[in-house]
Design an enzyme around this catalytic site. Structure first.
Site, mmCIF file in Angstrom:
data_model
loop_
_atom_site.group_PDB
_atom_site.id
_atom_site.type_symbol
_atom_site.label_atom_id
_atom_site.label_comp_id
_atom_site.label_asym_id
_atom_site.label_seq_id
_atom_site.Cartn_x
_atom_site.Cartn_y
_atom_site.Cartn_z
ATOM 1 N N LYS A 78 0.815 -1.426 -0.013
ATOM 2 C CA LYS A 78 0.152 -0.035 -0.083
ATOM 3 C C LYS A 78 0.791 1.439 0.131
ATOM 4 C CE LYS A 78 -3.772 1.846 2.469
ATOM 5 N NZ LYS A 78 -4.713 1.586 3.887
ATOM 6 N N SER A 158 -9.914 2.178 2.709
ATOM 7 C CA SER A 158 -8.949 2.660 2.071
ATOM 8 C C SER A 158 -8.044 1.769 1.232
ATOM 9 C CB SER A 158 -8.150 3.679 2.738
ATOM 10 O OG SER A 158 -7.361 3.044 3.809
ATOM 11 N N SER A 182 -10.454 -0.154 7.022
ATOM 12 C CA SER A 182 -9.658 -0.114 5.597
ATOM 13 C C SER A 182 -8.867 -1.324 5.028
ATOM 14 C CB SER A 182 -8.685 1.088 5.749
ATOM 15 O OG SER A 182 -9.212 2.306 5.661
#
Lengths: 492, 99
Positions: A78, A158, A182
């Protein structure tokens, strides 16, 4: 023969050890898939040269008989984890050109374990969002589509890029972070497995901070076993993070096959929301039945303050964010906008231009709830309710070993849906936020499809530092569900 | 509690975020909508409850108070939007603060 991109991590590990495939071949297959499916926009930065160099080093170690636990396993990271020499953006204009001179502890541990770095995945800006539509680098497209409907759906957020990349088979696993859901919500939306471990299990050092008392790193993978393999390598005490727990890291993978016979599973009545979709309720009941058949006992429990978790979160998280994001001032790194004037004018111009709408909203809310005269009414009040939410879990865990809930109130929605106002979007995290406030581990595991053919997840919560029980229960659900549906957009 | 336009401007200034005048009304609406929703916390009885500042009531560990690295000027300045290098060393540069 299985296509290299269809391997699980456990299968790839066995194939690499048996020399049925090389790390280079495995990596090349994933790089080709990333290129072919680049319209998913799952990656912000792809690092093919680095990936092939990592693969060559892994192949050399395997040839010498010195294989490490993740040698040759292609992973994505990420774009919230700082990676030395590789641009790290947090999906924000304000960090659009930032190249960290250091490596986050979690990613460093993965590389030390032999994993191959494919690149950096897209996310909501500063991890603030539940749909991956707040990224300054564009929306991520969910590899799944509704039956008979070609509209692009959100992958959740997210960690939407990580979840989409794992689901579409662009990588074997990915790192993610979870502040209010997330990891678990995008895992549920993409038919993947995502675990947020106990607060303190993974070091936060080198991860771009959103809300420091809530942020935790964890993996997204395609099976419970793979998530366990990755989490073990990501975990461990780090002196560079004062909230990192000095606790032994168990062999999570060993817990996966242990079964649930005799485990007491709590079903919290407050998670049965008014107007909850019948499909979500049916999936939950199915999960209860599966665990009963596997030998667990089911117990009705109460978590009375559940409904206050989201409003508590939307005080605590913006307050911490407004403080954490004060560092983006155009002085030491990142964007600077100068339109003449003094230093304050430079700060205001930089931050006005650098932050997107959702980040700006949360900084303003956070600034307000921390401002003189409002601190007690909002922030202190939220900390007290947070204590009550944690107490609810403490009480519940006297009589049960784990808790079963739905992961999300719905399946993936279309880009643009649920965006009438910020609060509607916030409600996505209704089932996931309490675990962040209480610091507890939670996993989302795919358990079925809704009527339109989209994946739905169940969530298992555990006691602090008892991810092993969480993995046991998740593995039992996975085995009973036999989830083998595939997204429409995928490699191979 | 409801924010007026002046309060929106004030918190934007506190947060050092430029908000254009034509954005104030929309932001005011959005922030008030969020705050109205948060308001439901006021119905929770919290007398005598000890606030929980973090996810755990953990004792933060202390590390040894020693210098563990240094000489990182170039790495630290590598991402600087503007820098000044002179006989005294290398620095972050900002718009003039003192006349």
């Amino acid at each position: 023969m299985t296509a290299p991109t269809d391997f699980t991590i456990a299968e790839a590990r066995a194939a690499l050890a048996a020399k049925r495939i090389s790390a280079k071949e495995l990596t090349a297959a994933h790089l080709a898939a990333i290129e072919r499916l680049k319209d998913l926009n799952a990656f912000i930065t792809v690092t093919p040269e680095r990936a092939l160099a990592d693969a060559a080093a892994a192949d050399a170690r395997i040839a010498r008989g010195e294989a490490r636990p993740l040698d040759g396993i292609p992973l994505a990271v990420k774009d919230l984890f700082c990676t030395s020499g590789i641009r790290t953006t947090a999906a924000s204009r304000i960090l659009g050109t930032f190249i960290p001179p250091y490596e986050s502890t979690v990613s460093a541990k993965l590389w030390a374990a032999g994993a191959v770095c494919l690149g950096k995945t897209n996310l909501d800006e500063f991890a603030m969002g539940s749909s991956n539509t707040t990224s300054a680098f564009g929306n991520v497209v969910n590899p799944w589509r509704r039956r008979g409907d070609n509209r692009d759906l959100v992958p959740g957020g997210s960690s939407g890029g990580s979840a989409a990349a794992v689901a579409a088979r662009l990588c074997l696993g990915a790192t993610a972070t979870d502040t209010g859901g997330s990891i678990r919500q995008p895992a549920a939306f993409t038919g993947t497995v995502g675990i947020k471990p106990t607060y303190g299990r993974c070091s936060r050092w080198g991860i771009v901070a959103f809300a420091s008392s809530l942020d935790q790193a964890g993996p997204i993978a395609r099976t419970v076993r793979d998530a366990a393999i990755l989490l073990r390598e990501m975990s461990g005490h780090d002196p560079k993070d004062s909230t990192s727990a000095d606790a032994p890291v168990p062999d999570f993978e060993a817990a996966v096959g242990r079964g649930v016979a005799g485990l007491r599973i709590g079903v919290p009545r407050e998670y049965r929301l008014d107007g909850m979709a019948p499909e979500i309720e049916a999936l939950w009941q199915q999960g209860i039945a599966w665990l009963q058949e596997a030998g667990a006992t089911i117990h009705d429990i109460s978590l009375p303050h559940t409904r206050y978790a989201l409003p508590t979160y939307y005080i605590v998280a913006p307050a911490e964010a407004s403080s954490n994001l004060a560092r983006y001032d155009g002085v030491r790194y990142g964007l600077r906008v100068e339109e003449g004037g003094d230093l304050d004018a430079m700060y205001e111009a930089t931050r006005g231009a650098g932050f997107g709408a959702e980040v700006r909203r949360r900084i303003l809310i956070g600034t307000y709830v921390l401002s003189a005269g409002y601190y007690d009414a909002y922030y202190l009040k939220a900390q007290k309710v947070r204590a009550l939410i944690q107490r609810d879990f403490d009480e519940a865990y006297r009589s049960v070993d784990a808790i079963l809930t739905p992961a999300t109130p719905s399946s993936a929605f279309a880009i643009g849906e649920k965006q009438d106002d910020p609060v509607t979007m916030y409600l996505n995290d209704v089932f996931t936020v309490p675990a962040n406030l209480a610091g507890l581990p939670g996993i989302s595991v795919p358990a079925g499809l809704d009527a339109s053919g989209l994946p739905l997840g169940l969530q298992v919560l555990g006691r602090a530092f008892d991810e092993e029980t969480v993995f046991r229960v998740a593995a039992a659900i996975e085995a009973a569900a036999g989830f083998d549906a595939l997204p429409q957009l995928r490699a191979a | 509690m409801s924010l007026d336009a002046e309060t929106v401007r004030r918190i934007a200034a506190l947060a050092r975020i430029r908000v254009r005048e034509e954005e104030v009304a929309r932001l005011q609406g959005e922030l008030n909508h969020i705050l109205a929703w948060i308001e439901q916390l006021s119905e929770v009885r919290t007398e005598g409850v000890e606030p929980l500042p973090g996810a755990m009531r953990m004792t933060l560990t202390m590390r040894e108070d020693v210098v563990s690295d240094g000489d990182l000027h170039d790495a630290i300045l590598a991402n600087a939007p503007d820098r000044a290098d002179n006989a005294m060393g290398s620095f972050f540069a900002v718009p003039k603060v003192v006349e």
